[in-house]
Design a protein around this motif. Structure first.
Motif, PDB file in Angstrom:
ATOM      1  N   THR A 145       9.898  11.997   0.708  1.00 61.55           N
ATOM      2  CA  THR A 145       9.926  13.124  -0.261  1.00 61.55           C
ATOM      3  C   THR A 145      11.374  13.962  -0.362  1.00 61.55           C
ATOM      4  O   THR A 145      12.143  13.407   0.280  1.00 61.55           O
ATOM      5  N   ASP A 164       5.485   9.168  -5.660  1.00 57.52           N
ATOM      6  CA  ASP A 164       4.313   9.994  -5.160  1.00 57.52           C
ATOM      7  C   ASP A 164       3.190   9.993  -6.064  1.00 57.52           C
ATOM      8  O   ASP A 164       2.382  10.885  -6.265  1.00 57.52           O
ATOM      9  N   LYS A 183       6.209  17.981   7.815  1.00 56.70           N
ATOM     10  CA  LYS A 183       5.960  19.197   6.558  1.00 56.70           C
ATOM     11  C   LYS A 183       6.826  20.339   7.022  1.00 56.70           C
ATOM     12  O   LYS A 183       7.573  20.819   6.021  1.00 56.70           O
ATOM     13  N   GLY A 234       9.256  24.318  -2.272  1.00 58.06           N
ATOM     14  CA  GLY A 234       7.885  23.840  -2.207  1.00 58.06           C
ATOM     15  C   GLY A 234       7.851  22.506  -2.803  1.00 58.06           C
ATOM     16  O   GLY A 234       6.644  21.930  -2.836  1.00 58.06           O
ATOM     17  N   LEU A 235       8.975  21.916  -3.529  1.00 52.00           N
ATOM     18  CA  LEU A 235       8.830  20.532  -3.741  1.00 52.00           C
ATOM     19  C   LEU A 235       8.498  19.454  -2.683  1.00 52.00           C
ATOM     20  O   LEU A 235       7.658  18.802  -2.982  1.00 52.00           O
ATOM     21  N   ALA A 257       6.898  19.992  -0.204  1.00 44.24           N
ATOM     22  CA  ALA A 257       5.670  20.100   0.523  1.00 44.24           C
ATOM     23  C   ALA A 257       4.530  19.472  -0.648  1.00 44.24           C
ATOM     24  O   ALA A 257       3.627  19.260  -0.154  1.00 44.24           O
ATOM     25  N   SER A 258       4.827  19.796  -1.804  1.00 45.42           N
ATOM     26  CA  SER A 258       3.857  19.533  -3.011  1.00 45.42           C
ATOM     27  C   SER A 258       4.141  17.805  -2.910  1.00 45.42           C
ATOM     28  O   SER A 258       3.159  17.176  -3.208  1.00 45.42           O
ATOM     29  N   GLN A 259       4.954  17.188  -2.511  1.00 43.60           N
ATOM     30  CA  GLN A 259       5.240  15.738  -2.553  1.00 43.60           C
ATOM     31  C   GLN A 259       4.549  14.944  -1.445  1.00 43.60           C
ATOM     32  O   GLN A 259       4.217  14.090  -1.076  1.00 43.60           O
ATOM     33  N   ASN A 283       1.550  14.882   1.011  1.00 46.07           N
ATOM     34  CA  ASN A 283       0.674  14.122   0.946  1.00 46.07           C
ATOM     35  C   ASN A 283       0.430  12.821   0.072  1.00 46.07           C
ATOM     36  O   ASN A 283      -0.166  11.753   0.490  1.00 46.07           O
ATOM     37  N   LYS A 284       1.122  13.033  -1.211  1.00 44.57           N
ATOM     38  CA  LYS A 284       1.046  11.794  -2.129  1.00 44.57           C
ATOM     39  C   LYS A 284       2.144  10.702  -1.503  1.00 44.57           C
ATOM     40  O   LYS A 284       1.681   9.650  -1.540  1.00 44.57           O
TER      41      LYS A 284
END
Length: 187
Positions: free
Chosen positions: A4, A88, A114, A130-131, A133-135, A137-138
């Motif tokens: 990430t 991602d 995270k 937030g970038l 964290a948004s990546q 799981n993917k």
């Protein structure tokens, strides 16, 4: 290297570039996109307003394909390439599998919790909050790597040394041979 934003890929890359035993060329998706924007988009005066998300939809996937194709070209001509990227989504993973299945590709997962990613992102000040964290799981849904380095437990120099040690071990790089293409949903 796949991880990430704020996971430590660039710091590890710098350490790899600083060593003298194995020569590398560094290609970062962030730098690749920035260079494109500087040379092409920043010199054009728009005559109408277009949403940044729309611009991304139009140009990002083709630009990413050029980035990955450039990496393949460098590999074909015998250049050791440090790839600093964020895979991602399944479409990009499939593209990498298609392009690099027959290349000597050491697939390194750059791992970080995270919570630590969020802390680093806030401390850096040069990332959209937030970038990472948004990546998370993917990016970390990919479970097959030749090597993983945990940047919470190891500093960049130690991570680079672990990567170099793996390269010198002559172990076969199998991740891209073992990973399967994923179904890509069209939305």
């Amino acid at each position: 290297m796949n991880g990430t934003s704020s996971s430590g890929k660039t710091s590890i890359s710098i350490e790899l570039m600083n060593q003298t035993e194995i020569p590398f060329h560094y290609l970062s998706i962030d730098h690749f996109i920035k260079e494109f924007n500087t040379k092409f988009l920043d010199v054009v005066e728009p005559t109408r307003e277009v949403d940044q998300q729309r611009i991304g939809q139009i140009i990002f996937d083709p630009l990413l394909s050029v980035y990955y194709s450039t990496i393949k070209l460098f590999s074909e001509i015998g250049v050791n390439v440090i790839v600093d990227t964020v895979i991602d989504n399944d479409k990009w993973l499939n593209e990498c599998l298609d392009l690099f299945f027959d290349q000597p590709t050491l697939f390194v997962g750059v791992i970080c919790s995270k919570e630590e990613l969020i802390r680093r992102e806030q401390a850096r000040g040069d990332r959209v909050i937030g970038l990472a964290a948004s990546q998370f799981n993917k990016v970390y849904s990919i479970d097959e790597y030749d090597l993983k380095v945990n940047t919470e437990k190891m500093n960049p120099k130690e991570c680079a040394e672990k990567i170099l040690s793996y390269m010198k071990s002559n172990k076969e790089y199998l991740a891209f041979k073992n990973l399967s293409k994923r179904d890509v949903s069209v939305s």
